[in-house]
Design an enzyme around this catalytic site. Structure first.
Site, PDB file in Angstrom:
ATOM      1  N   GLU A 353       0.817  -1.214   0.000  1.00 40.41           N
ATOM      2  CA  GLU A 353       0.000   0.000   0.000  1.00 40.41           C
ATOM      3  C   GLU A 353       0.847   1.259   0.000  1.00 40.41           C
ATOM      4  O   GLU A 353       0.551   2.227  -0.699  1.00 40.41           O
ATOM      5  CB  GLU A 353      -0.944  -0.018   1.198  1.00 40.41           C
ATOM      6  CG  GLU A 353      -2.003  -1.110   1.147  1.00 40.41           C
ATOM      7  CD  GLU A 353      -2.993  -0.936   0.010  1.00 40.41           C
ATOM      8  OE1 GLU A 353      -3.083   0.172  -0.547  1.00 40.41           O
ATOM      9  OE2 GLU A 353      -3.670  -1.904  -0.328  1.00 40.41           O
ATOM     10  N   HIS A 440      -6.057  -5.679 -10.870  1.00 37.79           N
ATOM     11  CA  HIS A 440      -5.356  -6.688 -10.080  1.00 37.79           C
ATOM     12  C   HIS A 440      -5.032  -7.928 -10.909  1.00 37.79           C
ATOM     13  O   HIS A 440      -4.170  -8.721 -10.529  1.00 37.79           O
ATOM     14  CB  HIS A 440      -6.186  -7.068  -8.863  1.00 37.79           C
ATOM     15  CG  HIS A 440      -6.489  -5.912  -7.968  1.00 37.79           C
ATOM     16  ND1 HIS A 440      -7.573  -5.090  -8.187  1.00 37.79           N
ATOM     17  CD2 HIS A 440      -5.835  -5.414  -6.905  1.00 37.79           C
ATOM     18  CE1 HIS A 440      -7.576  -4.137  -7.267  1.00 37.79           C
ATOM     19  NE2 HIS A 440      -6.533  -4.313  -6.480  1.00 37.79           N
TER      20      HIS A 440
END
Length: 538
Positions: A353, A440
């Site tokens: 992240e 993704h």
């Protein structure tokens, strides 16, 4: 902020002010200073500038931005805003810009100017289109753009949505530049995650051009780092989770709240880990490892490269099964999982992240299509590299993404870098339809590229984990090592990627980066080219 896992949300494009143009700047780096080259033996290696040197370089570049705009052929209505300056050991300067047109931000107009010590200049652009619109007077009222944006938020199942006043922009990320509105709709997503949805609307037709949820969720179950060392600060008669060695990074307890920072973790002694502290320890450790990885391996001081720490918030919400990075607060936030029993504070989640923050501060790859897949892959790549860097015996490095969090409930990882298709959704190789996938899954070929470049093809066991990596053209790849592969990807990201970089452009960018670092006739250069061919990018 970007996610570790896939969601059902539609792919979207980050609508953020982007860049354009070039400046000729010479950055003085004193011999023996803290900003010495990471590896002066490699002439293309980036120098580690101090926060002051970086700020001074940006200021100098902005001072000559007008003349630079003219020299690279921009129109009289265009201006440049400096985002970053990077200098290589050989004196080459890479200046990254945002662009405006008649004072309006140009979204997708970013570019990087590369100037060698001898004055030779090259430019990498997010778009080759001429930036011009017939008029900056819109046909559609701002109120209509706001209404449209609220409708998009409703379609995305955002609750309590409140649209801010639209700002007028020029949209140039795809196709012919058009006058547009950028509206930010704030609220709460269905799973409790905060929402900051950017919606770009054509200011003449009212058509929605792109949308981007800038707070995407990451997922984990707990941490697996065991006993770790922490850098804390003495506070009165006790201590706090304040890391003075890493830009003042602080870790807070939200105590199940969803706003503000909460309470800074404090303790009477410098021994941590009791009760609610445990999640704070894990988050503090993850932030420290990520900081050290970027600084010691890549010469980057902090997420933005400015020496300033972010902060972490744990115990977010009630039963919140996610974690996220948010550029606006410049912070990492972790929920406690189902029944508040499993804080999502694992190292791989933190590194993944926070790496979205690095991408945002550099190339700002828009979060849609192929550039979105490269954005996700970048976080997987640096998250993996950081995990190896940590050398934590409780959670050793590997090429499996999210292998500890068991999000699938059967002990399998989220993603596999050696053969991405093993997750059931990702692609091993590039195809013309790749950009239509969730980011993704379109990240798969880039993850595969990184594994092949690092370790090579075929069956092998690395640190106890078995891998078997195929190639599109049945070629045999011999890896150049993870350290070199990491440095090549980072240099490409920070000096040659733009907001619209796709797989073909990524091949060009990494080859340029490899030539800078190791030479255009080197084994590394030949292997990078062969590895792209091995995932069907030619």
């Amino acid at each position: 902020m970007r996610s570790v896992t896939s969601t059902s949300r539609k792919n979207s494009v980050r609508a953020a002010a982007l860049v354009a143009s070039a400046a000729m700047v010479v950055i003085g780096v004193q011999t023996g200073s803290a900003s010495a080259a990471v590896d002066s033996a490699d002439s293309g290696q980036q120098l580690a500038l101090s926060a002051g040197q970086r700020a001074s370089a940006i200021q100098d570049a902005q001072g000559v931005a007008s003349s630079t705009a003219a020299k690279i052929g921009l129109g009289g209505k265009e201006k440049l805003v400096v985002r970053d300056v990077v200098k290589d050991a050989d004196g080459t300067v890479h200046t990254r810009y945002e662009r405006t047109y008649e004072g309006l931000p140009v979204l997708g107009g970013d570019l990087v100017v590369h100037e060698k010590k001898n004055g030779a200049r090259d430019v990498t652009k997010a778009t080759d289109a001429d930036i011009a619109v017939p008029t900056t007077t819109p046909s559609v009222a701002p109120s209509q753009a706001k209404k449209s944006a609220l409708g998009v938020a409703a379609d995305n199942k955002n609750s309590k949505a409140d649209g801010q006043t639209p700002r007028k922009v020029v949209w140039a990320a795809k196709g012919k530049p058009v006058l547009a509105y950028d509206t930010v709709v704030t609220g709460v997503q269905k799973d409790g995650t905060p929402s900051k949805l950017h919606v770009v609307t054509d200011a003449n037709t009212g058509k929605t051009l792109f949308q981007d949820e800038t707070i995407e969720t990451g997922t984990g179950t707990s941490t697996y780092s065991g006993n770790v060392s922490l850098t804390t600060t003495k506070s009165g008669s006790g201590y706090s989770l304040t890391d003075g060695s890493r830009g003042g990074h602080k870790t807070y307890d939200l105590n199940q709240g969803t706003d503000g920072t909460g309470a800074l973790f404090t303790n009477s002694s410098d021994v941590w880990g009791a009760g609610r502290q445990k999640a704070g320890v894990d988050a503090h450790y993850g932030a420290a490892v990520t900081w050290d990885f970027y600084k010691n391996v890549l010469g980057r001081s902090g997420i933005k490269g400015d020496g300033k720490g972010a902060y972490s918030r744990v115990h977010y919400g009630n039963g919140y099964v996610n974690a996220f990075w948010d550029d606006d607060c410049f912070c990492m936030t972790y929920g406690d999982g189902e029944n508040n029993a499993h804080p999502l504070t694992s190292l791989d989640v933190a590194a993944h992240e926070m790496s979205h923050g690095v991408t945002s501060a550099t190339a700002n790859l828009r979060y849609s299509g192929e550039s979105g897949g490269l954005n996700e892959a970048t976080s997987d790549i640096f998250g993996t590299a950081a995990e190896f860097y940590a050398k934590n015996s409780t959670d050793p490095g590997d090429y499996l993404i999210g292998e500890k969090i068991d999000i699938n409930g059967d002990g399998t990882p989220l993603r596999y870098m050696d053969k991405p298709s093993k997750d059931g959704g990702s692609k091993d190789y590039w195809t013309s339809s790749l950009g239509n996938l969730d980011v993704h899954y379109s990240s798969g070929p880039a993850n595969h590229f990184f594994y092949l470049l690092s370790e090579g093809s075929g069956s092998k066991v690395i640190d106890g984990v078995s891998y078997n990596s195929p190639t599109y053209n049945n070629s045999k790849i011999t890896g150049i090592g993870r350290d070199k592969a990491t440095k090549i990807w980072y240099k490409a990201l920070t000096t040659y990627f733009t907001s619209t970089t796709d797989y073909k452009a990524a091949r060009t960018a990494t080859l340029k980066a490899t030539a800078d670092l190791y030479g255009s006739t080197s084994n590394e250069y030949k292997t990078v080219a062969a590895t792209w061919s091995a995932i069907n990018v030619k």
